[in-house]
Design an enzyme around this catalytic site. Structure first.
Site, PDB file in Angstrom:
ATOM      1  N   TRP A 127       0.874  -1.172   0.000  1.00 32.99           N
ATOM      2  CA  TRP A 127       0.000   0.000   0.000  1.00 32.99           C
ATOM      3  C   TRP A 127       0.918   1.231   0.000  1.00 32.99           C
ATOM      4  O   TRP A 127       1.787   1.346   0.881  1.00 32.99           O
ATOM      5  CB  TRP A 127      -0.878  -0.048   1.251  1.00 32.99           C
ATOM      6  CG  TRP A 127      -1.853   1.069   1.385  1.00 32.99           C
ATOM      7  CD1 TRP A 127      -2.727   1.518   0.443  1.00 32.99           C
ATOM      8  CD2 TRP A 127      -2.057   1.877   2.560  1.00 32.99           C
ATOM      9  NE1 TRP A 127      -3.479   2.554   0.958  1.00 32.99           N
ATOM     10  CE2 TRP A 127      -3.085   2.794   2.250  1.00 32.99           C
ATOM     11  CE3 TRP A 127      -1.492   1.907   3.821  1.00 32.99           C
ATOM     12  CZ2 TRP A 127      -3.552   3.726   3.167  1.00 32.99           C
ATOM     13  CZ3 TRP A 127      -1.956   2.837   4.735  1.00 32.99           C
ATOM     14  CH2 TRP A 127      -2.979   3.739   4.405  1.00 32.99           C
ATOM     15  N   ASP A 208      -0.575  -5.665   9.045  1.00 28.66           N
ATOM     16  CA  ASP A 208      -1.607  -4.698   8.702  1.00 28.66           C
ATOM     17  C   ASP A 208      -2.792  -5.505   8.186  1.00 28.66           C
ATOM     18  O   ASP A 208      -2.658  -6.247   7.196  1.00 28.66           O
ATOM     19  CB  ASP A 208      -1.073  -3.741   7.614  1.00 28.66           C
ATOM     20  CG  ASP A 208      -2.065  -2.626   7.294  1.00 28.66           C
ATOM     21  OD1 ASP A 208      -3.177  -2.637   7.845  1.00 28.66           O
ATOM     22  OD2 ASP A 208      -1.708  -1.743   6.484  1.00 28.66           O
ATOM     23  N   ALA A 210      -6.656  -5.003   7.053  1.00 29.13           N
ATOM     24  CA  ALA A 210      -7.706  -4.020   6.779  1.00 29.13           C
ATOM     25  C   ALA A 210      -8.905  -4.637   6.058  1.00 29.13           C
ATOM     26  O   ALA A 210      -9.858  -3.934   5.742  1.00 29.13           O
ATOM     27  CB  ALA A 210      -7.135  -2.876   5.941  1.00 29.13           C
ATOM     28  N   LYS A 243     -13.418  -1.123   6.059  1.00 30.06           N
ATOM     29  CA  LYS A 243     -14.001  -1.894   4.954  1.00 30.06           C
ATOM     30  C   LYS A 243     -15.027  -2.902   5.465  1.00 30.06           C
ATOM     31  O   LYS A 243     -16.122  -2.997   4.939  1.00 30.06           O
ATOM     32  CB  LYS A 243     -12.931  -2.676   4.183  1.00 30.06           C
ATOM     33  CG  LYS A 243     -11.596  -2.037   3.854  1.00 30.06           C
ATOM     34  CD  LYS A 243     -11.416  -0.765   3.457  1.00 30.06           C
ATOM     35  CE  LYS A 243     -10.301  -0.077   2.950  1.00 30.06           C
ATOM     36  NZ  LYS A 243      -9.342   0.662   2.984  1.00 30.06           N
TER      37      LYS A 243
HETATM   38  C1  LMR Z   1      -6.904   1.938  -0.707  1.00 32.24           C
HETATM   39  O1  LMR Z   1      -5.876   1.266  -0.687  1.00 32.24           O
HETATM   40  O2  LMR Z   1      -7.453   2.306  -1.754  1.00 32.24           O
HETATM   41  C2  LMR Z   1      -7.576   2.297   0.589  1.00 32.24           C
HETATM   42  O3  LMR Z   1      -6.875   1.737   1.652  1.00 32.24           O
HETATM   43  C3  LMR Z   1      -7.824   3.739   0.733  1.00 32.24           C
HETATM   44  C4  LMR Z   1      -6.607   4.536   1.018  1.00 32.24           C
HETATM   45  O4  LMR Z   1      -6.614   5.242   2.022  1.00 32.24           O
HETATM   46  O5  LMR Z   1      -5.623   4.475   0.260  1.00 32.24           O
END
Ligand code: LMR
Length: 394
Positions: A127, A208, A210, A243
């Site tokens: 991410w 992590d 999510a 989410k």
């Molecule tokens: C994403 O990866 O699209 C989500 O986790 C939203 C974000 O905050 O980036």
């Protein structure tokens, strides 16, 4: 003073959101930001969330501060959901945070307080905000191989080779399930190999998580985190409720820190509280209260689980439909990985130029690294995307 400021680099996920908004084409398709959408393109307020909010409005008699760590009932309910009985709770400290991002940020800050020499090993790719926050905090980032763009599966040998460089000063960041951005995940035997390496090197694992409930199911998606928690002396976990409870804007996260011995928990907890105090004092409460209300009420919990399961199965159905459609159009099975991936995302493993071509030609928005939000699709847009992918020569 403010004239000294320089422009900050744009976040590539959030930048895409505004580009999409400005695109006048009625046929445009948003596969960018990781937000669940139903068949009508709506991000719904889940039934149990609405019911819990009604209950809170009726029953809440004060909005005075909770505590620096948030309401302990929230941490307990989340620990039940994520860790069940995999750890000795006396070793566990936790603080509520503003969203999963808040938990990630506080975890990295805790690492910095604990060891200035710590480097954080992150999957390549990960991410983007992981790397961005680490850079902002001045923590060294080491990328480990993760995604094989030929097979679109995990490059496990490459990953283990790179992780072998970690030392007892380092942190290894792992995605608990539904890897963001690739959708490719480790199986439990591979997790065990990673755990053995972590214990061998004496480094600190950080998970992590999510997307619990978006992959193979609530319990299944927690299995790796529980395995790690039951096998290592120390662990950090950043959990998000954005989410799986659909409460994105309420900013509801939790940072957990497992200490090697119960005697250390009070100091760990004190450090977490201190970090919250320095950064924002008290964490937001509304989303956490909604989550606690749902998880501690059997009826609400059952309804939440049922709706989450519908969402999960919907995404799996879309994955299969897209893989099938691509097989028909391309006459090959090279897109079979889309049905194998889990969670909200799949990474196509193509170039930014082709991603841009698909956007320009078809108004289909995916992140430049070719991450697609599967939940942004529906029965009508799957064939449109499949045709666009094949037409672009991906
Ligand atoms: C994403 O990866 O699209 C989500 O986790 C939203 C974000 O905050 O980036």
């Amino acid at each position: 003073m403010l004239t000294n400021l320089k422009e900050q680099p744009k976040d590539k996920i959030l930048g895409l959101m505004s580009m999409y908004r400005e695109d006048p084409r009625p046929t445009k398709v948003d596969l960018g930001v990781g937000v669940y959408k139903d068949a009508n393109g709506v991000t719904p307020v889940m039934r149990a969330v609405k019911a819990a909010e009604r209950k809170i409005v009726e029953e809440q008699i004060s909005k005075a501060y909770t505590g620096l760590a948030g309401d302990p009932a929230y941490a307990e309910a989340m620990t039940d959901l994520l860790l069940a009985d995999s750890v000795d709770r006396a070793r566990l400290a936790a603080v509520a945070t503003p969203g999963g991002t808040g938990a990630v940020r506080q975890a990295f800050e805790l690492v910095k307080v604990a060891n200035r020499k710590a480097r954080v090993f992150v999957s390549d790719p990960t991410w983007p905000n992981h790397v961005s926050i680490l850079g902002y905090l001045g923590i060294e980032v080491v990328k480990y191989r993760y995604f094989d763009t030929a097979t679109r599966a995990v490059d496990f040998d490459g990953m283990m080779e790179d992780l072998a460089e970690a030392t007892s000063d380092d942190v290894i960041l792992l995605h608990g399930c539904c890897h963001n951005p690739t959708g490719a995940n480790l199986n439990l035997s591979q997790w065990q190999v990673v755990i053995d390496l972590i214990n061998d090197k004496g480094c600190l694992p950080m998970i992590d998580i999510a997307y619990q409930g978006f992959g193979d199911g609530l319990e299944e998606d927690a299995a790796a985190t529980r395995l790690v928690a039951s096998s290592v002396p120390e662990l950090l976990i950043a959990a998000s409720c954005s989410k799986n409870f659909g409460i994105y804007r309420e900013r509801t996260g939790l940072l957990m820190a497992l200490s090697a011995k119960a005697e250390s928990t009070a100091v760990t907890q004190g450090n977490l509280n201190h970090l919250n105090r320095q950064n924002f004092s008290f964490p937001p409460d509304h989303g956490a209260r909604v989550v606690t209300t749902i998880l501690t009420d059997p009826e609400l919990k059952a309804d939440w689980m049922a709706e989450l399961e519908e969402m999960r199965l919907g995404m799996l159905g879309l994955r299969q439909k897209l893989a099938d459609e691509l097989q028909t159009l391309s006459g090959s099975n090279r897109f079979g990985f889309i049905a194998e991936h889990r969670g909200m995302f799949s990474q196509l493993g193509t170039t930014p130029d082709l991603v841009e071509k698909v956007r320009v030609d078809n108004g289909i928005y995916m992140v430049g690294d070719s991450r697609m939000n599967i939940a942004g699709l529906n029965e009508q847009t799957v064939p449109v995307l499949a045709k666009a992918i094949v037409d672009a020569g991906i």
